[in-house]
Design a protein around this motif. Structure first.
Motif, PDB file in Angstrom:
ATOM      1  N   GLY A 213      11.282  -2.255 -12.583  1.00 42.89           N
ATOM      2  CA  GLY A 213       9.880  -1.916 -12.416  1.00 42.89           C
ATOM      3  C   GLY A 213       9.657  -0.434 -12.272  1.00 42.89           C
ATOM      4  N   ALA A 214       8.436  -0.013 -12.519  1.00 43.34           N
ATOM      5  CA  ALA A 214       8.025   1.385 -12.332  1.00 43.34           C
ATOM      6  C   ALA A 214       6.854   1.403 -11.365  1.00 43.34           C
ATOM      7  CB  ALA A 214       7.633   2.021 -13.656  1.00 43.34           C
ATOM      8  N   TYR A 215       6.864   2.349 -10.447  1.00 46.59           N
ATOM      9  CA  TYR A 215       5.806   2.435  -9.443  1.00 46.59           C
ATOM     10  C   TYR A 215       5.471   3.902  -9.207  1.00 46.59           C
ATOM     11  CZ  TYR A 215       9.482   3.677  -6.061  1.00 46.59           C
ATOM     12  OH  TYR A 215      10.521   4.302  -5.405  1.00 46.59           O
ATOM     13  N   GLU A 216       4.491   4.116  -8.364  1.00 49.05           N
ATOM     14  CA  GLU A 216       4.113   5.464  -7.991  1.00 49.05           C
ATOM     15  C   GLU A 216       3.858   5.528  -6.495  1.00 49.05           C
ATOM     16  OE1 GLU A 216       0.558   6.242 -10.201  1.00 49.05           O
ATOM     17  OE2 GLU A 216      -0.752   5.343  -8.685  1.00 49.05           O
ATOM     18  N   LEU A 217       4.033   6.725  -5.945  1.00 49.53           N
ATOM     19  CA  LEU A 217       3.702   6.991  -4.550  1.00 49.53           C
ATOM     20  C   LEU A 217       2.333   7.651  -4.545  1.00 49.53           C
ATOM     21  CD1 LEU A 217       7.171   8.435  -3.457  1.00 49.53           C
ATOM     22  CD2 LEU A 217       6.290   6.142  -3.002  1.00 49.53           C
ATOM     23  N   PRO A 218       1.302   6.991  -4.023  1.00 48.13           N
ATOM     24  CA  PRO A 218      -0.064   7.526  -4.148  1.00 48.13           C
ATOM     25  C   PRO A 218      -0.232   8.938  -3.615  1.00 48.13           C
ATOM     26  CG  PRO A 218      -0.092   5.278  -3.313  1.00 48.13           C
ATOM     27  CD  PRO A 218       1.337   5.710  -3.311  1.00 48.13           C
ATOM     28  N   ASN A 219       0.566   9.311  -2.619  1.00 47.01           N
ATOM     29  CA  ASN A 219       0.429  10.652  -2.042  1.00 47.01           C
ATOM     30  C   ASN A 219       1.342  11.675  -2.693  1.00 47.01           C
ATOM     31  OD1 ASN A 219      -1.621  10.449  -0.235  1.00 47.01           O
ATOM     32  ND2 ASN A 219      -0.381  10.668   1.591  1.00 47.01           N
ATOM     33  N   SER A 220       2.298  11.229  -3.514  1.00 48.84           N
ATOM     34  CA  SER A 220       3.274  12.151  -4.121  1.00 48.84           C
ATOM     35  C   SER A 220       3.608  11.649  -5.516  1.00 48.84           C
ATOM     36  CB  SER A 220       4.542  12.257  -3.261  1.00 48.84           C
ATOM     37  OG  SER A 220       4.239  12.619  -1.936  1.00 48.84           O
ATOM     38  N   LEU A 221       2.706  11.887  -6.461  1.00 44.12           N
ATOM     39  CA  LEU A 221       2.903  11.368  -7.817  1.00 44.12           C
ATOM     40  C   LEU A 221       4.086  12.016  -8.522  1.00 44.12           C
ATOM     41  CD1 LEU A 221      -0.815  11.232  -9.025  1.00 44.12           C
ATOM     42  CD2 LEU A 221       0.557   9.395  -8.041  1.00 44.12           C
TER      43      LEU A 221
ATOM     44  N   GLY B  44       0.793  -1.220   0.000  1.00 45.43           N
ATOM     45  CA  GLY B  44       0.000   0.000   0.000  1.00 45.43           C
ATOM     46  C   GLY B  44       0.824   1.268   0.000  1.00 45.43           C
ATOM     47  N   ILE B  45       2.096   1.168   0.405  1.00 42.75           N
ATOM     48  CA  ILE B  45       2.946   2.360   0.412  1.00 42.75           C
ATOM     49  C   ILE B  45       3.342   2.746  -1.002  1.00 42.75           C
ATOM     50  CG2 ILE B  45       5.159   3.288   1.199  1.00 42.75           C
ATOM     51  CD1 ILE B  45       4.925   1.547   3.655  1.00 42.75           C
ATOM     52  N   MET B  46       3.659   1.725  -1.823  1.00 40.89           N
ATOM     53  CA  MET B  46       4.018   1.938  -3.216  1.00 40.89           C
ATOM     54  C   MET B  46       3.058   1.125  -4.091  1.00 40.89           C
ATOM     55  SD  MET B  46       8.140   1.420  -2.895  1.00 40.89           S
ATOM     56  CE  MET B  46       9.156   2.438  -1.836  1.00 40.89           C
ATOM     57  N   ARG B  47       2.665   1.691  -5.210  1.00 39.58           N
ATOM     58  CA  ARG B  47       1.770   1.001  -6.132  1.00 39.58           C
ATOM     59  C   ARG B  47       2.513   0.705  -7.424  1.00 39.58           C
ATOM     60  NH1 ARG B  47      -4.023   4.245  -5.448  1.00 39.58           N
ATOM     61  NH2 ARG B  47      -4.260   3.849  -3.194  1.00 39.58           N
ATOM     62  N   LEU B  48       2.644  -0.575  -7.726  1.00 34.83           N
ATOM     63  CA  LEU B  48       3.384  -0.995  -8.914  1.00 34.83           C
ATOM     64  C   LEU B  48       2.599  -0.654 -10.171  1.00 34.83           C
ATOM     65  CD1 LEU B  48       5.981  -2.532  -9.752  1.00 34.83           C
ATOM     66  CD2 LEU B  48       4.576  -4.608  -9.829  1.00 34.83           C
ATOM     67  N   ASP B  49       3.278  -0.064 -11.142  1.00 32.28           N
ATOM     68  CA  ASP B  49       2.646   0.306 -12.407  1.00 32.28           C
ATOM     69  C   ASP B  49       2.958  -0.715 -13.490  1.00 32.28           C
ATOM     70  OD1 ASP B  49       1.204   1.887 -14.244  1.00 32.28           O
ATOM     71  OD2 ASP B  49       3.043   2.860 -14.919  1.00 32.28           O
ATOM     72  N   ARG B  50       4.233  -1.089 -13.596  1.00 31.87           N
ATOM     73  CA  ARG B  50       4.641  -2.108 -14.560  1.00 31.87           C
ATOM     74  C   ARG B  50       5.953  -2.725 -14.083  1.00 31.87           C
ATOM     75  NH1 ARG B  50       5.295   2.953 -16.422  1.00 31.87           N
ATOM     76  NH2 ARG B  50       7.343   3.601 -17.225  1.00 31.87           N
ATOM     77  N   GLY B  51       6.236  -3.923 -14.593  1.00 28.71           N
ATOM     78  CA  GLY B  51       7.429  -4.634 -14.145  1.00 28.71           C
ATOM     79  C   GLY B  51       7.200  -5.242 -12.762  1.00 28.71           C
ATOM     80  N   HIS B  52       8.247  -5.299 -11.965  1.00 25.56           N
ATOM     81  CA  HIS B  52       8.130  -5.840 -10.617  1.00 25.56           C
ATOM     82  C   HIS B  52       9.084  -5.099  -9.694  1.00 25.56           C
ATOM     83  CE1 HIS B  52      11.992  -8.062 -10.926  1.00 25.56           C
ATOM     84  NE2 HIS B  52      11.631  -8.313 -12.180  1.00 25.56           N
ATOM     85  N   PHE B  53       8.858  -5.241  -8.386  1.00 31.24           N
ATOM     86  CA  PHE B  53       9.731  -4.615  -7.402  1.00 31.24           C
ATOM     87  C   PHE B  53      11.040  -5.415  -7.298  1.00 31.24           C
ATOM     88  CE2 PHE B  53       5.666  -2.859  -5.696  1.00 31.24           C
ATOM     89  CZ  PHE B  53       6.032  -1.517  -5.761  1.00 31.24           C
TER      90      PHE B  53
ATOM     91  N   VAL C  34      16.588  -2.455  -9.016  1.00 30.50           N
ATOM     92  CA  VAL C  34      15.892  -1.318  -8.426  1.00 30.50           C
ATOM     93  C   VAL C  34      14.611  -1.086  -9.212  1.00 30.50           C
ATOM     94  CG1 VAL C  34      17.988  -0.167  -7.595  1.00 30.50           C
ATOM     95  CG2 VAL C  34      17.104   0.376  -9.884  1.00 30.50           C
ATOM     96  N   ALA C  35      13.682  -0.411  -8.558  1.00 32.05           N
ATOM     97  CA  ALA C  35      12.482   0.099  -9.228  1.00 32.05           C
ATOM     98  C   ALA C  35      12.501   1.620  -9.109  1.00 32.05           C
ATOM     99  CB  ALA C  35      11.215  -0.483  -8.614  1.00 32.05           C
ATOM    100  N   ALA C  36      11.781   2.300  -9.994  1.00 31.38           N
ATOM    101  CA  ALA C  36      11.795   3.760 -10.017  1.00 31.38           C
ATOM    102  C   ALA C  36      10.389   4.284 -10.233  1.00 31.38           C
ATOM    103  CB  ALA C  36      12.731   4.279 -11.105  1.00 31.38           C
ATOM    104  N   THR C  37      10.131   5.473  -9.697  1.00 30.65           N
ATOM    105  CA  THR C  37       8.832   6.103  -9.923  1.00 30.65           C
ATOM    106  C   THR C  37       8.746   6.599 -11.361  1.00 30.65           C
ATOM    107  OG1 THR C  37       9.655   8.245  -9.180  1.00 30.65           O
ATOM    108  CG2 THR C  37       8.641   6.813  -7.526  1.00 30.65           C
ATOM    109  N   ASN C  38       7.530   6.744 -11.836  1.00 33.49           N
ATOM    110  CA  ASN C  38       7.330   7.256 -13.191  1.00 33.49           C
ATOM    111  C   ASN C  38       7.911   8.659 -13.336  1.00 33.49           C
ATOM    112  OD1 ASN C  38       5.874   5.011 -14.319  1.00 33.49           O
ATOM    113  ND2 ASN C  38       4.106   5.630 -13.086  1.00 33.49           N
TER     114      ASN C  38
END
Length: 986
Positions: free
Chosen positions: A196-204, A149-158, A165-169
């Motif tokens: 992987g690519a992910y997003e932080l729901p509170n800080s896009l 719930g802290i990070m939301r995966l967009d594509r790929g994997h953690f 490593v994974a990175a935010t969009n």
């Protein structure tokens, strides 16, 4: 027996049929009522959906954990905290002993039966396709259920391995990398793959890279430390899950507090303990604001909604009035068949009720649909994801009812007017003679005077901003009430106008019931725009006056305080990539090793300081061994006088403030700083330092005993005995104390005790620069020869450049890419001057007011054409050419727009002036308090500048372009020929 129910049912049926028969007019009113409902319902749904519940906020912070345990760096000392861990303090009395400091063993504070994972954050320079990007690094095992719930995966994997490593969009977008690219960090040889690519729901918009714990930050810290480069500042917390359904209870939180950590607990946040059970509140009671902020927000919201409803009523009212006049034969038949006045009023009011109800449904439905369709766009604009699509039926119903109420209010005046018309006049089509109200102008004038008086009182006597807003609103309503009378006054200028504008103006004056509301609607829109534009222009002028330039406009400074070895290459890079003219190289003074800064740092680094003559020391800053605040020794009058004394003044801000007190350079630096002083150039050529602060220099003969005694007496008594200090152009010396690393502690202790610190004092010849010169924070320039004679150790610092023209963004980006290759901490400054933030706002306001004005004037023109069709046919019958119809329509629209803009511009300036006067009074009070307390040396000692600036450009667009544009547009869309009319039966 007929009841009120049956009469209203019949009235609603008649109104519904009438609305369907005249679809154009009905759609016009429907759009006016539905658009605000659409906007308000969409805004309500957006804000409610973006507002997270406590459980949703905890999910984004804690994931699936029960608590987050943090080290407050109190050295493990027992502490007390509030339930949300927003505030904390060490337990016990620390007034007479040092505050605890140091790291805490967080793992020892975690319950033994709990599961925990590490959540570490730091920053590092990562290599991208463009160069180096300072990026946030987060080491958290995102695949663990505790972190879900802290990070939301967009594509790929953690990350699953240490080299992944994974990175935010946001990071991928700014870096030019993608999933599958390789990633390296500055100073670290290891290579990582982005999986992987992910997003932080509170800080896009945050650029962040995620790695497994210990995979990136620890190796990076170790590598940078070995290379003697700045490392990362890592903060570590622990996500904790405890067995059982109770979660991390308040008792467990207090037990952890005893071991020196703070805890954010899900269970405690959702179900906080009573204040009496929180030990922290015994010494720090919770603050209760009393709800004043909510009251203010509610008042502002009510005012905005009220004004919006007023404007809609002003626009929709004439439409209902024209509709009632066009249906006067039908209303006359109702009266002829036994209907009385209240039946006619019910029919007209039902028109507002029907259209308002349809507008409420349409506006609410469109608002919900639009918000749902634009949810991704809204989330990106707000920078965070919605919690839920939060539909609140009661709020939406309340918003929808605004349309119904507004429709009814808009139809009240036309209903009363139609009910007062006689049956004979309705059936024959005669309007009769109607006198203008004599009471309304008196009430309007009284409201204007009273409102202006309240606003003036609020801005000059009271501290209540609400009085300014309330008084301005009352005055504006007074002008609205005066509008019919003012429209009549405008009609007197018609005698000097050509035929078409004269006819348009006389038609507007003759039909004030139609013209005045449209003028008032334009007035309301323009008044708000002018008020905001005036306030924004005044604020911009104040910000421009308060703006402190780092350098002369277009100049460039490049400084490398950490790595002198990179300075020659970065100087050449700037000269190669930017349109430079004069290049002034500067060095810095170091004490100890050559990689030391001038202010110390490190076990083998000392510092230097400029020794002020005793007569030049600011009495407000002169501490003694008692530790008492020096300002407390003086009376209020003495503190006021000393606050503006030359001895207590500081240099203005600029690049020089971060470059050190001493810059080693030559006369080229004066040229870059645009300081035209031949005597200063000659002094530098002769080996003299140039001082920009007159308190630093010892004029010739200033060391005698009499001057010293006078300074001491003046300091104690508060009298300023040395007026102005050394005059511009005077020569003398500057004393500089070199404090070795071994003497640093003793020097700090001596300074605290008011004693002379140890160290070697060197005097260098100096000249005082001419008064009024802005040195952009540079304290003094010492020529290289004088620095060598004084025995200073110097290393390259950077360079200052003047430019042929302001460097472009592309040139600056290319330079940043080259500078990133050095890997050092390089400071680049390009002075672009003051950039106003309100230009776009003012343009948007002008466009908004223009659209409202054109729309309101167009509505008035359309109603005028519908209402005056017989007059237009009469003009055609008597031989008027077809272009007269177009010209008349254009001038009708232009007349309404011009009158509304003129009155609105005059009305809108009042609230802006009132608010600016209120701000000026508040800032003057702060300035006076600063002087009373002895604050000096910076912007506090400068009287506040709060101007009132009229936005003449915006007013010009509104006063000239908007009415002219409205007239031309109306003329273009009007047909030259109207429909033929049948001869009325006699």
């Amino acid at each position: 027996m007929k009841t009120w129910y049956h009469s209203w049912r019949a009235a609603i049926r008649i109104a519904r049929r009438d609305a369907w028969r005249f679809k154009g007019r009905s759609f016009l009113v429907l759009a006016m009522l539905a658009l605000p409902i659409l906007g308000v319902s969409a805004a309500d749904l957006t804000l409610r959906s973006a507002e997270l519940s406590p459980a949703q906020a905890l999910e984004r912070d804690l994931g699936g954990a029960d608590a987050r345990v943090n080290d407050p760096r109190l050295g493990g000392a027992a502490l007390l905290q509030d339930p949300k861990a927003d505030s904390y303090a060490p337990e016990g009395d620390y007034d007479d002993k040092p505050w605890p400091d140091g790291e805490t063993d967080v793992k020892a504070a975690i319950p033994a039966n709990a599961k925990s994972i590490v959540d570490a954050e730091g920053r590092a320079k990562l290599r991208t396709t463009h160069g180096l990007l300072n990026t946030q690094i987060r080491e958290l095992k995102a695949t663990d259920p505790t972190a879900e719930g802290i990070m939301r995966l967009d594509r790929g994997h953690f990350p699953r391995k240490a080299d992944e490593v994974a990175a935010t969009n946001a990071f991928l977008e700014s870096s030019g990398l993608r999933v599958g690219s390789e990633l390296t960090a500055h100073g670290l040889d290891a290579t990582y793959r982005i999986v992987g690519a992910y997003e932080l729901p509170n800080s896009l918009g945050d650029a962040q890279v995620n790695a497994l714990p210990g995979a990136l930050l620890a190796p990076l810290d170790k590598a940078l430390a070995a290379a003697e480069l700045p490392g990362t500042q890592t903060s570590t917390t622990y996500l904790v899950s405890v067995p059982g359904d109770a979660g991390f209870t308040w008792n467990m939180v207090k037990e952890s507090n005893k071991k020196g950590v703070t805890v954010v607990s899900r269970a405690v946040t959702l179900n906080p303990p009573a204040d009496s059970d929180v030990p922290y509140y015994k010494e720090n009671p919770p603050y209760s604001g009393g709800g004043s902020d909510n009251t203010t927000e509610l008042a502002i919201l009510s005012t905005v909604v009220g004004l919006a409803m007023l404007e809609i009523c002003l626009l929709a009212g004439p439409a209902f009035a024209v509709g009632a006049r066009r249906s006067r034969r039908q209303l006359g038949l109702v009266g002829a068949n036994g209907g009385d006045r209240h039946h006619i009023r019910a029919i007209v009011l039902s028109g507002g009720l029907v259209i308002g109800a349809v507008a409420a449904v349409v506006g609410t439905a469109l608002g919900i649909a639009l918000t749902f369709a634009l949810q991704p766009v809204l989330e990106d604009w707000m920078g965070k994801r919605f919690g839920d699509f939060d539909l609140r039926p009661l709020e939406l119903i309340g918003i929808a009812l605004i349309a119904v109420v507004t429709g009814l209010l808009a139809a009240i005046v036309p209903a009363v007017t139609a009910s007062r018309q006689s049956v004979v006049a309705s059936l024959t089509g005669r309007r009769g003679v109607r006198r203008s109200s004599r009471v309304l102008p008196i009430l309007g004038l009284s409201a204007v005077v009273l409102g202006a008086g309240i606003a003036l009182y609020g801005s000059t006597v009271s501290d209540q901003v609400a009085l300014v807003g309330g008084g301005s609103a009352l005055a504006e309503l007074g002008v609205v009430a005066l509008t019919p009378a003012l429209v009549g006054l405008f009609g007197r200028i018609g005698r000097w106008l050509p035929l078409s504008p004269r006819l348009a103006l006389r038609d507007a004056v003759r039909n004030r019931g139609r013209t005045a509301p449209a003028v008032a609607a334009v007035l309301a829109a323009v008044a708000g725009t002018v008020a905001v534009a005036t306030y924004a222009s005044s604020s911009e002028a104040q910000e421009r006056a308060e703006y402190t330039a780092s350098l002369p406009h277009g100049a460039v400074a490049i400084l490398s305080p950490e790595s002198a070895a990179d300075v020659p290459s970065i100087r050449d890079d700037v000269q190669k990539l930017l349109p430079t003219e004069v290049r002034a190289d500067v060095d810095r003074v170091v004490v100890g090793k050559r990689n030391c800064s001038g202010y110390g740092g490190g076990d083998e680094c000392g510092r230097y300081e400029i020794v002020l003559p005793e007569a030049h020391e600011c009495p407000l800053w002169s501490y003694d061994n008692t530790g008492e605040d020096p300002a407390s020794k003086f009376s209020k009058a003495e503190r006021r006088k000393l606050a503006t004394d030359w001895r207590c003044s500081n240099q203005r801000g600029g690049v020089g403030n971060g470059a050190g007190d001493i810059l080693i350079g030559d006369a080229k630096l004066l040229k870059v700083l645009k300081i035209d002083d031949p005597a200063a150039e000659k002094a530098l050529a002769n080996g003299q330092a140039v001082s920009f602060l007159n308190r630093n220099i010892n004029p010739a003969g200033a060391h005698d005993k009499d001057a010293g005694d006078a300074a001491k007496g003046g300091a104690r008594g508060g009298a300023v005995l040395t007026q102005g200090g050394p005059k511009a152009g005077s020569e003398g010396t500057i004393d500089i104390r070199m404090i070795s690393a071994a003497d640093m502690d003793a020097a700090d202790a001596a300074s605290m005790a008011g004693k002379e610190p140890p160290g070697t004092v060197t005097s260098i010849p100096a000249r005082q620069i001419s008064a009024g010169q802005n040195a952009y924070g540079v304290t003094m320039i010492v020529p290289p020869d004088a620095a060598r004679k004084a025995g200073f150790t110097t290393v390259p610092l950077g360079a200052f450049f003047s430019t042929e023209r302001l460097p472009s963004d592309a040139q600056e980006q290319k330079l940043n890419s080259e500078l990133a290759k050095t890997g050092g901490d390089v400071w680049l400054t390009v002075e672009k001057g003051f950039t106003p933030e309100n230009s776009t706002t003012l343009l948007a306001l002008a466009v908004f007011a223009g659209l409202i004005t054109i729309g309101a004037a167009g509505i008035a023109t359309g109603l005028a054409q519908a209402d005056a069709e017989a007059d237009l046919k009469t003009l055609a019958a008597v031989g008027a050419p077809p272009r007269v119809r177009k010209a008349l329509s254009g001038f009708q629209c232009g007349v309404v727009a011009a009158m509304g803009v003129l009155l609105g511009s005059a009305s809108g300036i009042l609230p802006a002036i009132g608010l600016r006067f209120t701000e000026r009074r508040a800032q003057d009070q702060v300035y006076a308090r600063m002087l009373d307390e002895g604050w000096a040396g910076g912007s506090e000692s400068t009287a506040p500048f709060v101007p009132v600036v009229i936005p003449w450009e915006t007013l010009g667009v509104l006063l000239i372009a908007v009415p002219l544009g409205a007239a031309v547009l109306a003329a273009l869309v009007t047909r030259s020929r109207g429909a033929l009319a049948r001869r009325a039966a006699i």
